[in-house]
Design a protein around this motif. Structure first.
Motif: not given
Length: 521
Positions: A53, A67, A88, A90-92, A94
């Protein structure tokens, strides 16, 4: 080396030592929306697929929540290669709402607890880079922000490494700058007390006396931030990374990418469009510029180094109260690949004139002037008087004058950077060389930061094209049209010089006649 293809296929492979170090890590980055932060973020996500992350500490700005701001940074072309190789990712990533200048970083209790329990690597790059920033703002962000980050880092039980991104010029009143801490003329405690107790007006009045030999609030507060690091480093796996003047990318992820007009890039653009005609600069002094992608590679490696090679010794010494064991890396070009300001402008001119911009307002005519008095005379005749003339014509045409305002802004900018273009420093970078020697061959290829291999001519070829395309938003397809425009501006430039020469001759004719009469009679 772990490749993107192997990662996507789920292949079990062993990465390079640096890739293995970052595998499974949870990273906090401050300053991730900035120039260097963007390059760091994409490089980590692209080359270290095992990262778990990445948290970006972002503050709300101009009515945009964190955001929205994070989504906007991924629209930049610098992330295009990342999107191709790791679609992929972006899911990592925040966003965490916070502000380095606020107590406890402005974090909510829940976010602070989350970062404290999860994060094991910290990159602290948040800073105000405005040279003329008000002292209270610069102290809040650069000094208090560093203290706040170290306070948070101390609460992280999993912490493996923290990097404080400083600047090679934070001790610029010195001639020699080694990879070590130096004392500041006034402690950060006293400065923070003054900022808290004095009014803004009082602070503005006393700022020159507070700065002393420091040329601006940026380098002054970055020096104070290093004092914070030195005082608060005990028990922390901490490193200080000092890049010189960071400019566009060499080739990674795209050649010549840059998103700001800071420093020498602004000079190139101003000269390239025909607005800037002179600069107070010693052409023989060294332009300590470094490509941002190479600087980021060195930064990533330095964090691996502090965790894997220096951590045990540092913690042992720090627990004894030794404050001098924090590894410091000077990332400069003067030691390994020196480039003078004269050479800088010659390369910029050579490659810039091959691809003139369609946005030019005048033909290229630029000179470096060391003498301050001569420079001011040139500013008067080459900047202010032409701007006044243009504004007069605009007013007569019932328009709104703007050139004088632009020239004043350019002149303030020129004065800010003059300090760094009229001096040389004796840097050392032995720690950096030792770090390079500890890298595996695979990591040297993946995280190349060896300035000794950089070819300046090749770099400027991409740098000037990158400035044109990414910064000025002027696609290379307009080059033929821009060259036609430049030829017209060239003859207009020559015509103006001829008219001025004839006018000067007319004004001097009485003097010349008087001299001739007394010499020949």
């Amino acid at each position: 080396m772990i490749t993107t293809e192997e990662m996507l296929q789920g292949t079990e492979v062993t990465g390079t030592p640096i890739q293995e170090f970052y595998h499974g890590s949870t990273i906090l980055i401050t300053g991730g929306t900035g120039f260097m932060g963007k390059v760091l973020l994409q490089k980590l996500l692209r080359t270290c697929p095992g990262i778990n992350t990445v948290y970006l500490l972002i503050r709300s700005k101009k009515g945009k929540d964190v955001e929205k701001r994070m989504d906007e940074i991924f629209e930049d072309v610098v992330f295009s290669k990342l999107k191709e190789e790791v679609p992929k990712f972006r899911h990592k990533v925040f966003a965490v709402s916070g502000d380095c200048s606020l107590p406890k970083l402005g974090l909510s209790a829940a976010d602070r607890q989350m970062l404290s329990s999860e994060v094991d690597i910290v990159f602290h790059g948040a800073a105000t880079v405005r040279f003329d920033e008000k002292i209270q703002v610069a102290v809040a962000i650069n000094v208090s922000g560093t203290k706040n980050i170290l306070e948070l880092a101390r609460s992280m039980p999993k912490l493996k490494a923290i990097a404080h991104i400083s600047t090679a010029f934070c001790h610029c009143p010195r001639k020699d700058i080694d990879e070590k801490f130096y004392n500041t003329p006034i402690s950060y405690h006293k400065i923070m007390d003054l900022v808290e107790s004095c009014s803004d007006k009082t602070l503005e009045e006393i700022t020159p006396s507070l700065l002393g030999d420091y040329p601006n609030t940026y380098v002054f507060t970055k020096a104070l931030a290093e004092e914070v690091v030195q005082e608060e480093c005990q028990g922390l796996p901490l490193t200080v990374f000092r890049p010189a003047i960071v400019v566009g990318t060499r080739n990674d992820p795209v050649q010549g990418w840059i998103d700001n007009l800071y420093g020498p890039t602004g000079v190139m653009v101003g000269a390239g469009v025909g607005l800037l005609k002179t600069l107070n600069c010693n052409e023989k002094c060294i332009a300590n510029i470094v490509p941002v992608d190479m600087a980021v590679n060195a930064l990533i490696a330095s964090v691996w180094d502090i965790a894997c090679n220096n951590n045990n010794n540092n913690n042992k010494n720090n627990n004894k109260g030794d404050k001098t064991t924090v590894p410091i890396y000077n990332y400069v070009s003067s030691c390994d690949q020196p480039l003078s300001w004269g050479e800088f402008m010659n390369l910029a001119m050579t490659h810039g004139m091959a691809i003139p911009t369609i946005r030019s307002i005048w033909y290229y005519s630029f000179r470096l002037t060391k003498n301050r008095l001569l420079y001011l005379v040139q500013v008067l005749f080459l900047h202010f008087l032409p701007a006044l003339l243009v504004d007069t014509v605009i007013v007569l045409a019932r328009g709104k004058p703007k050139m004088l305002k632009v020239v004043k802004k350019v002149h303030r900018f020129s004065d800010v950077i003059a300090y760094f273009s009229l001096r040389d420093w004796d840097f050392t970078n032995k720690n950096l060389h030792a770090l390079w020697d500890r890298l595996s061959d695979e990591d040297r290829s993946l995280y190349d930061f060896d300035m000794r291999t950089l070819n300046w001519d090749e770099f400027f070829y991409g740098y000037l094209r990158g400035v044109r395309v990414h910064l000025m938003k002027d696609d290379l397809s307009t080059v033929p049209q821009a060259k036609i425009r430049w030829r017209r501006l060239y003859w207009l430039h020559q015509g103006v010089k001829l008219v001025l020469a004839l006018l000067a001759l007319q004004l001097l004719r009485p003097v010349l006649s008087y001299i001739a009469m007394h010499i020949f009679t």
